[in-house]
Each structure stands twice: as structure tokens, then as C-alpha cells.
Enzyme design. Sequence first.
Site, PDB file in Angstrom:
ATOM      1  N   TYR A 106       0.854  -1.202   0.000  1.00 48.30           N
ATOM      2  CA  TYR A 106       0.000   0.000   0.000  1.00 48.30           C
ATOM      3  C   TYR A 106       0.881   1.240   0.000  1.00 48.30           C
ATOM      4  CZ  TYR A 106       0.910   0.836   4.996  1.00 48.30           C
ATOM      5  OH  TYR A 106       1.508   1.083   6.204  1.00 48.30           O
ATOM      6  N   CYS A 107       0.296   2.340  -0.493  1.00 51.75           N
ATOM      7  CA  CYS A 107       0.950   3.641  -0.451  1.00 51.75           C
ATOM      8  C   CYS A 107      -0.140   4.697  -0.318  1.00 51.75           C
ATOM      9  CB  CYS A 107       1.812   3.862  -1.691  1.00 51.75           C
ATOM     10  SG  CYS A 107       0.878   3.869  -3.240  1.00 51.75           S
ATOM     11  N   THR A 108       0.168   5.950  -0.584  1.00 55.59           N
ATOM     12  CA  THR A 108      -0.798   7.028  -0.343  1.00 55.59           C
ATOM     13  C   THR A 108      -2.028   6.937  -1.244  1.00 55.59           C
ATOM     14  OG1 THR A 108       1.106   8.399   0.166  1.00 55.59           O
ATOM     15  CG2 THR A 108      -1.020   9.527  -0.060  1.00 55.59           C
ATOM     16  N   GLY A 150      -1.910   4.878  -4.314  1.00 54.80           N
ATOM     17  CA  GLY A 150      -1.861   3.673  -5.138  1.00 54.80           C
ATOM     18  C   GLY A 150      -0.816   3.665  -6.235  1.00 54.80           C
ATOM     19  N   ILE A 208      -4.140   4.531   0.699  1.00 53.75           N
ATOM     20  CA  ILE A 208      -4.663   4.851   2.031  1.00 53.75           C
ATOM     21  C   ILE A 208      -5.850   5.808   1.923  1.00 53.75           C
ATOM     22  CG2 ILE A 208      -4.092   5.927   4.248  1.00 53.75           C
ATOM     23  CD1 ILE A 208      -1.066   5.286   3.434  1.00 53.75           C
TER      24      ILE A 208
END
Length: 318
Positions: A178-180, A182, A207
Site C-alpha cells: 500500500y501507499c498514499t 496507489g 490509504i
Amino acid sequence: MAIYNTLLYYCYSTIEDAEQFAADHLKFCKSLGLTGRIIVAHEGLNGTVSGTVEACKTYMDTVHADARFAGIDFKVDEVPEPSFVKMHVRHKAEIVYSGLRDPEMIDPKQKTGKHLEPKEFMAMKDRDDVVVLDVRSNYEHSLGKFKNAVTLDIENFRDFPAMINELAKYKDKKILTYCTGGIKCEKASALLLHEGFPEVYQLHGGIIKYGKEAGGEDFEGKCYVFDNRLSVDVNSVNPVVISTCRNCGKTTPKMINCANPECNEHFTQCDECGTKMEGCCSDACQSHPRKRVYDGTGYYVKVPQPVNINKREKIQLA
Ligand SMILES: [Zn+2]
Ligand SMILES: [Zn+2]
């Protein structure tokens, strides 16, 4: 009622004349009165823009009308004021810099981790055969991350490929990245697959979307964002604060940029220390002659650096 929206999006889709597209797109954004930052590359688009609700709607409709970008999933936030001051559209080699010597080695349009919608991610993340992997940098995951997530000691996403060896011990697990928003996961998960990790998934929309669609459950702390808000709340189900003030160690969710423009480091600082240290990370930065005025937000508009810093310092000290 919100008067403004801030949009976050990305799209891996081939843009043949990316340089020309960037120039035209800048004109288009300016015609709508938008502010923000967009990166245009041959491989796609990566942007965050802010403006009136109406301007943002026109922007999304126009972008969606282009067949190359019809599938873009815009994350829309309501904000009391525009999140940026200027509008930039830049042409670059990649929409998110991968640090790979040969970026062609991976192509998220061809092969990438399986996308999980927020609710699917939530259902899978606590299983024993799963490792949740945060692919973001230190200043981001120190402010907030998923409970029990594996984090990497990196200052920039370009350092991610070099960290893959450290992850080899998880090769028999399912990896959920996961990241901020995508975008980094598209490349990170593609790279993990390329490196022989058999089962790789990615949180679609990152997220930000997880906060909207899954209530942000089990995301601890806040989410760092790349605009003048600096961070946003994600978890409305079981929120906790995990970050601590760099200067006194007290728990605080507040993230600022150091007031010394030559430092400008992102770090967490409580309001008390912020007042005392005028928004600086250290005594050295606090006594810097070009220190900016701390207004309590810790966000500074980037201004062009003077050509001769020594000369400028003499003027200011005089
Ligand atoms: Zn403090
Ligand atoms: Zn500093």
C-alpha cells in the site's frame, strides 16, 4: 459546505507526445483556475489539483472524456481553501520515479500486483499467510501506517528497488502493498513479481481511498499528503496517534516542514515546541539567517532560491 475540492489521481496509459500534452494540459488547467501539480510521462499521468467544486468537476469530466484516461479513479476531498498556490504540469521520464536503471524492466500496464478494493484489503490484511508492506518513505510511515505493517528504511521511493533483498524472507507469504494513493504500488508490486515473489496484491486507491471506503480501520496515525494540508485523517473507526515530537518526544500528529529553507525537512513537532523553536527542527536551523516566518502550519510555498546565498545572508544580517 465545502467550496473547494482537492483531487488526487494517477493513470498508467501511454501518452505518445507527452511533452506537448504537458504544455497543452497546463493551459487547460490554468483556464479552469486550478492549482496543483501534475506529472506527465510517456507511461501516464500523476496529479493532484485543487479548485472550485465546479472547476474540479469540469476537469474530471474532460479528462474522463479522453479514451486514454477513461478509467481514472479520482479521489475527491472537500477542502476549505485550495491546497496549492500555483499550477505546475511537468514532463518527466516516469510518473513516479522508480530508481530502476531500466524503467522499461517493469510495466504496470502489462503486469502488476492484483488490485484489492479497500474492503477486500481489510478482509485479507490480518491473515497469517499475509504480509502488509508499506512502500512509502520514512517521513510518511513515521506519521502513520497500518497496524503491523512492514516498513522500509528509505528516504525516497527511488530507494525501494535496493530494499527488495530485505524482503526475501517473506517470499512464501502473500504480499499486500500500500501507499498514499496507489501509484507507487503499481511499480512496487510489479517489481516484486519481477523479482520472483509469487503472490503480490496492492491496495487500489491507496490509504486515501481506504479511508473513504473502509473507514480507515487499523490505520494508525495520519496520512502524509503532498499539499499544504501536509497530513490528513484516515481512520474514523479506531484511530490512534503513533507519531512523536522530534524535539520533546511527546505524542503528536502534527507534521511540518523545517522553517529553514535549506533544511526544509518533513518532521513531527508538537505545537509547544513549534512555538519555542519557531518551526525549526534544530537549534542550528533556528539560527539560520534565511529562516522563514513560522505561522503555525509549517507549510511554505516554494520560492526561487537566490543565486548568491552568501550575498543575501550579508544583506539580511546587516
Ligand atoms: Zn515537542
Ligand atoms: Zn531543519
